[in-house]
Scaffold this motif. Sequence first.
Motif, PDB file in Angstrom:
ATOM      1  N   VAL A  95       8.315 -11.053  -1.893  1.00 61.39           N
ATOM      2  CA  VAL A  95       7.253 -10.054  -2.027  1.00 61.39           C
ATOM      3  C   VAL A  95       7.903  -8.711  -2.324  1.00 61.39           C
ATOM      4  CG1 VAL A  95       5.369  -8.849  -0.869  1.00 61.39           C
ATOM      5  CG2 VAL A  95       5.699 -11.298  -0.481  1.00 61.39           C
ATOM      6  N   ARG A  96       7.643  -8.163  -3.506  1.00 60.58           N
ATOM      7  CA  ARG A  96       8.228  -6.888  -3.922  1.00 60.58           C
ATOM      8  C   ARG A  96       7.383  -5.697  -3.476  1.00 60.58           C
ATOM      9  NH1 ARG A  96      12.153  -7.016  -7.991  1.00 60.58           N
ATOM     10  NH2 ARG A  96      13.249  -9.023  -7.905  1.00 60.58           N
ATOM     11  N   GLN A  97       6.061  -5.843  -3.544  1.00 57.76           N
ATOM     12  CA  GLN A  97       5.169  -4.762  -3.114  1.00 57.76           C
ATOM     13  C   GLN A  97       3.930  -5.373  -2.476  1.00 57.76           C
ATOM     14  OE1 GLN A  97       4.712  -1.116  -5.445  1.00 57.76           O
ATOM     15  NE2 GLN A  97       5.867  -2.075  -7.104  1.00 57.76           N
ATOM     16  N   ARG A  98       3.292  -4.579  -1.600  1.00 57.09           N
ATOM     17  CA  ARG A  98       2.145  -5.089  -0.866  1.00 57.09           C
ATOM     18  C   ARG A  98       1.141  -3.958  -0.614  1.00 57.09           C
ATOM     19  NH1 ARG A  98       2.352  -9.344   2.915  1.00 57.09           N
ATOM     20  NH2 ARG A  98       4.624  -9.174   2.922  1.00 57.09           N
ATOM     21  N   GLU A  99      -0.132  -4.249  -0.798  1.00 56.36           N
ATOM     22  CA  GLU A  99      -1.217  -3.342  -0.450  1.00 56.36           C
ATOM     23  C   GLU A  99      -2.206  -4.137   0.398  1.00 56.36           C
ATOM     24  OE1 GLU A  99      -1.519  -0.077  -1.202  1.00 56.36           O
ATOM     25  OE2 GLU A  99       0.440  -0.126  -2.208  1.00 56.36           O
TER      26      GLU A  99
END
Length: 374
Positions: A95-99
């Motif tokens: 997972v590189r980015q998460r919102e």
Amino acid sequence: MRARNERLVLSLVRRHQALAKSEIARMTGLSAQTVSVIMRLLEKDGLLLRGEPVRGKVGQPSVPMRLNPDGAFFFGLKVGRRSTELVLTDFVGNVRQRERRTYDYPTPNATLDFSRESLGKVMSSMSPESKSRIAGLGIAMPFYLWDWAKTLQVPQEKMDPWRASDLKADLALSCNMPVFLQNDATAACGAELVFGPADGPRDFLYFYVGFFIGGGVVLNGSIFSGRGNAGALGPLPVPDDAGGVKPLIDVASLYVLERAITTAGATSHSLWESTEHWDVPKAQLENWLNKTASGIAYAIVSSCSLIDFECVKIDGWMPPDIKAHLVELVENKLSEVNLTGLERPLVLAGAVGPDARSLGAASLPLSERYLSEA
């Protein structure tokens, strides 16, 4: 044929972490020359990376090839009963980015707004090269959300807009990429299949414990979805405390724990905020774990009466220590159930963890474009 062979090679490299050309030729039956051409093209396309030569054998040293994490990127959108999450994953599942956003209940407009805003925010932080390698967006969400208004303790009119909503179509109009949709529990099962252990079983029954418990069926290394709803384990009838039966969903779901905690006068917010630690009353947690384990054990026996699964995997939105305890309790409960005429399956903890639904969503475009049922 070339595209099929490329997908086959990528699937094998993913499963085995790293492979030399000679090993792939042996596994696939393709000629050494054909494999060499395919791997050269995949390396040129940035999908494979060359490892260090392995020496010490007769002939030329073998060069293992592995997946390039930056080779492709995938968005995964998880729509849940208590939260929505968008993740950007790379080619190997990191997972590189998460919102993320939590709420009391989901609505179509709020979900669509969150999705558009989060996609724009994440993509604005990516380099042009990385953006060119985005392969698609997968959505994992419960089907028939409007049927769960009573259980969510939400007025029916608040959930009815989902009847006319088409989140997949709306997002397809908003973003310039392929969009895929899958039931959330089935998607979680897909994450276990794609990102779980390479040497894992080829046939297994999968449970995901979320706000509602659900699951999936894997046969011969592929998800068996039937006409779309196979492996929906929630409706399975299991014994209750009163000598009757209940659907598994009303015994082993997190909403049951949430309700028990709030009935006791405590707060249940930590259930949905994080899976690192739950600050919840021990009595309610232990009672729920025991009932959940018993329900899952009976569901396992019912399922194994139809298909002799060699393995059962249990995952969910919960801290690792609680998941490990649940797996142990299920093992104990199975020992108390009559298994005459059945082979007792191995019970294991799922390898992906709380991110299974989000990663399962991201695995939809990955599987569609890059994987083969090897």
